[in-house]
Write an enzyme that holds these catalytic residues in place. Structure first.
Site, PDB file in Angstrom:
ATOM      1  N   LYS A  62      -7.814  14.135   4.065  1.00  0.00           N
ATOM      2  CA  LYS A  62      -7.017  12.903   4.058  1.00  0.00           C
ATOM      3  C   LYS A  62      -6.088  12.942   5.264  1.00  0.00           C
ATOM      4  O   LYS A  62      -5.955  13.995   5.887  1.00  0.00           O
ATOM      5  CB  LYS A  62      -6.190  12.801   2.772  1.00  0.00           C
ATOM      6  CG  LYS A  62      -5.467  14.114   2.402  1.00  0.00           C
ATOM      7  CD  LYS A  62      -4.742  14.048   1.069  1.00  0.00           C
ATOM      8  CE  LYS A  62      -5.632  14.102  -0.133  1.00  0.00           C
ATOM      9  NZ  LYS A  62      -5.944  12.814  -0.715  1.00  0.00           N
ATOM     10  N   ARG A  63      -5.439  11.806   5.604  1.00  0.00           N
ATOM     11  CA  ARG A  63      -4.489  11.822   6.708  1.00  0.00           C
ATOM     12  C   ARG A  63      -3.477  12.949   6.487  1.00  0.00           C
ATOM     13  O   ARG A  63      -3.159  13.305   5.361  1.00  0.00           O
ATOM     14  CB  ARG A  63      -3.723  10.483   6.799  1.00  0.00           C
ATOM     15  CG  ARG A  63      -4.514   9.323   7.354  1.00  0.00           C
ATOM     16  CD  ARG A  63      -3.680   8.042   7.334  1.00  0.00           C
ATOM     17  NE  ARG A  63      -3.241   7.715   5.992  1.00  0.00           N
ATOM     18  CZ  ARG A  63      -1.969   7.676   5.588  1.00  0.00           C
ATOM     19  NH1 ARG A  63      -0.975   7.934   6.432  1.00  0.00           N
ATOM     20  NH2 ARG A  63      -1.663   7.373   4.335  1.00  0.00           N
TER      21      ARG A  63
ATOM     22  N   THR B  79      -8.005   7.065  -2.417  1.00  0.00           N
ATOM     23  CA  THR B  79      -9.378   6.608  -2.644  1.00  0.00           C
ATOM     24  C   THR B  79     -10.364   7.759  -2.511  1.00  0.00           C
ATOM     25  O   THR B  79     -11.446   7.710  -3.089  1.00  0.00           O
ATOM     26  CB  THR B  79      -9.788   5.494  -1.664  1.00  0.00           C
ATOM     27  OG1 THR B  79      -9.561   5.941  -0.330  1.00  0.00           O
ATOM     28  CG2 THR B  79      -9.012   4.226  -1.939  1.00  0.00           C
TER      29      THR B  79
ATOM     30  N   LYS C  99     -13.996   8.927  -4.466  1.00  0.00           N
ATOM     31  CA  LYS C  99     -15.255   9.336  -3.830  1.00  0.00           C
ATOM     32  C   LYS C  99     -15.712  10.690  -4.386  1.00  0.00           C
ATOM     33  O   LYS C  99     -16.890  10.903  -4.666  1.00  0.00           O
ATOM     34  CB  LYS C  99     -15.082   9.437  -2.303  1.00  0.00           C
ATOM     35  CG  LYS C  99     -14.618   8.154  -1.618  1.00  0.00           C
ATOM     36  CD  LYS C  99     -14.190   8.440  -0.168  1.00  0.00           C
ATOM     37  CE  LYS C  99     -13.423   7.274   0.422  1.00  0.00           C
ATOM     38  NZ  LYS C  99     -12.779   7.619   1.717  1.00  0.00           N
TER      39      LYS C  99
ATOM     40  N   HIS D 248       0.800  -1.227   0.000  1.00  0.00           N
ATOM     41  CA  HIS D 248       0.000   0.000   0.000  1.00  0.00           C
ATOM     42  C   HIS D 248       0.828   1.270   0.000  1.00  0.00           C
ATOM     43  O   HIS D 248       0.267   2.369  -0.007  1.00  0.00           O
ATOM     44  CB  HIS D 248      -0.926   0.041   1.220  1.00  0.00           C
ATOM     45  CG  HIS D 248      -2.116  -0.853   1.097  1.00  0.00           C
ATOM     46  ND1 HIS D 248      -3.270  -0.487   0.434  1.00  0.00           N
ATOM     47  CD2 HIS D 248      -2.317  -2.106   1.544  1.00  0.00           C
ATOM     48  CE1 HIS D 248      -4.141  -1.478   0.487  1.00  0.00           C
ATOM     49  NE2 HIS D 248      -3.581  -2.478   1.149  1.00  0.00           N
TER      50      HIS D 248
ATOM     51  N   LYS E  11       1.627  14.227   1.308  1.00  0.00           N
ATOM     52  CA  LYS E  11       0.328  14.641   0.756  1.00  0.00           C
ATOM     53  C   LYS E  11       0.271  16.156   0.539  1.00  0.00           C
ATOM     54  O   LYS E  11      -0.628  16.665  -0.127  1.00  0.00           O
ATOM     55  CB  LYS E  11      -0.802  14.170   1.670  1.00  0.00           C
ATOM     56  CG  LYS E  11      -0.958  12.642   1.692  1.00  0.00           C
ATOM     57  CD  LYS E  11      -1.995  12.218   2.738  1.00  0.00           C
ATOM     58  CE  LYS E  11      -2.156  10.707   2.851  1.00  0.00           C
ATOM     59  NZ  LYS E  11      -3.024  10.135   1.811  1.00  0.00           N
TER      60      LYS E  11
HETATM   61  C1  LIG Z   1     -11.470   7.747   2.014  1.00  0.00           C
HETATM   62  C2  LIG Z   1     -10.967   8.204   3.309  1.00  0.00           C
HETATM   63  C3  LIG Z   1      -9.589   8.306   3.540  1.00  0.00           C
HETATM   64  C4  LIG Z   1      -8.553   8.027   2.482  1.00  0.00           C
HETATM   65  O1  LIG Z   1      -8.259   9.249   1.852  1.00  0.00           O
HETATM   66  P1  LIG Z   1      -7.111   9.420   0.767  1.00  0.00           P
HETATM   67  O2  LIG Z   1      -7.319  10.797   0.230  1.00  0.00           O
HETATM   68  O3  LIG Z   1      -7.344   8.386  -0.274  1.00  0.00           O
HETATM   69  O4  LIG Z   1      -5.828   9.262   1.466  1.00  0.00           O
HETATM   70  C5  LIG Z   1      -9.139   8.752   4.774  1.00  0.00           C
HETATM   71  N1  LIG Z   1     -10.018   9.060   5.764  1.00  0.00           N
HETATM   72  C6  LIG Z   1     -11.344   8.981   5.584  1.00  0.00           C
HETATM   73  C7  LIG Z   1     -12.254   9.352   6.711  1.00  0.00           C
HETATM   74  C8  LIG Z   1     -11.876   8.551   4.357  1.00  0.00           C
HETATM   75  O5  LIG Z   1     -13.206   8.471   4.195  1.00  0.00           O
END
Ligand SMILES: *Cc1c(COP(=O)(O)O)cnc(C)c1O
Length: 608
Positions: free
Chosen positions: A340-341, A448, A452, A142, A346
């Site tokens: 995101k985290r 991901t 979304k 990952h 990032k």
């Molecule tokens: C989808 C999701 C993530 C992953 O986010 P990325 O932008 O793909 O790193 C992290 N936290 C939450 C709450 C999410 O719904």
């Protein structure tokens, strides 16, 4: 926990484990001293399943984390073996025909020696058990971040799981013999006098000096290895696991990530769902590719309806943020969102810098036609990650400055929402006009949330990285805003990169970056000594463990600012912009997790 699909024959079981002390202590029987010890035992057992991803900066944190990984791995394996034995007794020869164990990252990799241990306890021969494990396991990588590819100290392992460690030693012996028989112990490159020559094997041994290298064990002991987006799998082959790809090319596969449209469209955005269903029917709920039929329905009338729905979702989010975080955002603003985290790769910090650049330009009247924009952040930092916390603090300081400046706060707002989680995501994502995935090219395996946002009709401003690439290919590159250095360029400039030169030669960047240290923001420390100064140094001086600006923020920032201004301008033509949004939704079929899971099932698990 029941995982309920459609129909009564489609219910799966998710097994969840909880740690308890073996002895059910009767605390009343103890004297004070024994009581304290017993409580400590009980807590230490219960802690194993209490906190996900504990802070592992300290020794205690690392011990707990390893105990967790071992506990969950062993519990699941014991359950799998118990149910296998109900079918076949102790004849294990069908084990890999009936079982695939998909290692979701390196975290459960300790399962490999643990399965070997459990099988040998059942009377299997060591090499036979290892062969069975290698047939049953498959590994999903990952991340290519070196610091996230787990390496456990051998003394820590020996002290917590000594029997398992002994098995790792034996697995490593088998690997070393195999590599030697293939000549991997021969020197590569020029041998310098007085130095031990480098060999290919150096990058492959599981026990590497004082550490157990989990990704190597997972790769050696699995029938398949996969990445989670096309570019990521290519980087595994070319770089991260290149010696392994040379040895076992047939094991490597790609499985681009996906998200479920049941949660990320049907549940979280009923208004857009109804709009789609009115146009093309409801087949998309089970077959997301069906959204493609929206393309021929992108008329002015439908585009206006889409904009009405987007406005509704923005209004709902505004009201929620007002209640939850006490900041008012006008839903007529453009919503530009990064959630995101929190991690340096990032580049939330680059986003913050771009906002400061826009702020200065607005103050100086250089952006007369700027579309009012809300910059929305959501993120959590790992508990031990000081720099990530400093970035959160910096963005909050920026928000405080901008939201309270009457000269600009009718043109921009900044909010960092608190406690970002999936429930918050379900409110935020449907309300986005623009989504940000701006990682340094080559660092984000897939992403991901980009998927979304795409399903919910937002355009992505992003780098040529992770699944952004496949998103742009499916939606059409003109329907996203791509900027910045690509992987090839990053690899080219890496060794000679000089961020200070860019900083010295670009007055706007210098001014923006210096807001970290010019005394306008408070970082808790005295100006020039606190956590913001540390961020500033990380960009211009580097640190003992990395070169200056190791995520190439200064390289990409000028292009990024111009791209943001371009999006802001394009947004004025609301119909043209909404067409881009709808092209994203219409072409998001590829990013359903139904497609991903079907690929795992047919291409890795041999499920018919
Ligand atoms: C989808 C999701 C993530 C992953 O986010 P990325 O932008 O793909 O790193 C992290 N936290 C939450 C709450 C999410 O719904």
């Amino acid at each position: 926990m029941a995982i309920i699909g459609t129909g009564t024959d489609n219910i799966n079981t998710l097994r969840l484990w909880e740690a308890e002390a073996v002895n059910d202590f009767n605390f009343l029987e103890f004297n004070n001293c024994q009581y304290d010890a017993a409580v400590k035992d009980k807590n230490s057992a219960e802690n194993i399943s209490k906190v996900l991803y504990p802070n592992d900066n300290s020794h205690e944190g690392k011990v707990l984390r390893l105990k967790q990984q071992y506990f969950f791995s062993s519990a699941s394996l014991q359950d799998i073996l118990k149910r296998y034995k109900q079918r076949h007794g102790t004849e294990f020869k069908w084990f890999a025909d009936e079982t695939v164990i998909q290692l979701n990252d390196t975290h459960p990799t300790i399962s490999i020696p643990e399965l070997v241990r459990l099988l040998t306890k059942e009377g299997c021969d060591f090499d036979w058990a290892l062969g069975m494990a290698r047939a049953a396991f498959a590994y999903t990588n990952h991340t290519v971040m070196q610091e996230a590819l787990e390496k456990w100290d051998i003394n820590l392992m020996k002290s917590i799981i000594p029997e398992v460690y002994e098995i790792i030693v034996k697995i490593n012996d088998r690997l070393v013999n195999e590599l030697k028989s293939k000549g991997y112990d021969q020197p590569i490159g020029k041998v310098k006098k007085g130095e031990t020559p480098k060999t290919k094997m150096d990058n492959m041994v599981i026990i590497d000096g004082q550490r157990v290298h989990m990704a190597r064990m997972a790769t050696y002991c699995s029938s398949y290895v996969n990445g989670v987006a096309a570019i990521h799998t290519q980087i595994l082959k070319d770089d991260t696991l290149k010696e392994w790809y040379e040895l076992y090319p047939e094991r490597f596969q790609n499985k681009t990530n996906g998200v479920t449209q049941r949660r990320w469209l049907a549940l979280c955005n009923p208004e857009l769902s109804e709009f789609i269903t009115d146009l093309i029917g409801k087949k998309w709920i089970r077959n997301l590719d069906d959204l493609k039929r929206l393309e021929s329905k992108i008329t002015d009338e439908n585009v206006d309806k889409f904009n009405g729905i987007k406005y509704q979702k923005k209004k709902e989010l505004s009201e929620f943020i007002q209640k939850h975080d006490g900041v008012w955002i006008d839903p007529d603003f453009m919503f530009d969102i990064q959630v995101k985290r929190l991690h340096e790769y990032k580049r939330q910090l680059m986003n913050a810098f771009s906002i400061m650049a826009i702020y200065f330009r607005l103050k100086e009247g250089k952006l007369p036609n700027f579309t009012p924009t809300a910059f929305i952040f959501g993120a959590k930092a790992a508990p031990g990650y000081a720099r990530a916390k400093a970035i959160i603090k910096y963005i909050n300081e920026i928000a405080n400055l901008i939201n309270n400046d009457p000269e600009v706060n009718n043109k921009m707002k900044v909010v960092f929402v608190s406690n970002y989680n999936v429930s918050y995501a379900e409110k935020i994502i449907p309300a986005a006009d623009i989504h940000e995935q701006i990682s340094t090219a080559g660092t984000e395996a897939s992403g991901t949330s980009n998927m979304k946002f795409m399903i919910n009709g937002a355009v992505t401003i992003g780098t040529w990285d992770g699944a952004n690439i496949e998103i742009a290919e499916h939606a059409g590159i003109d329907n996203e805003y791509i900027f910045g250095a690509r992987v090839e360029e990053i690899n080219e400039i890496k060794d000679t990169y000089d961020p200070k030169k860019i900083y010295e030669s670009n007055a706007e960047l210098k001014r923006v970056i210096d807001t970290l240290v010019d005394g306008r923001f408070s970082d808790g420390g005295k100006t020039g000594e606190g956590s913001f100064k540390e961020l500033h140094d990380s960009l211009l001086e580097g640190a003992s463990w990395h070169q200056a600006d190791h995520y190439f923020i200064l390289r990409d920032l000028p292009e990024y600012i111009e791209t943001k201004i371009r999006v802001n301008n394009d947004y004025k033509d609301r119909r043209a912009f909404a067409r881009k949004c709808l092209m994203n939704t219409a072409n998001s079929g590829q990013f359903s997790s139904d497609r991903t899971i079907l690929q795992y099932a047919t291409e890795l698990w041999r499920v018919k």
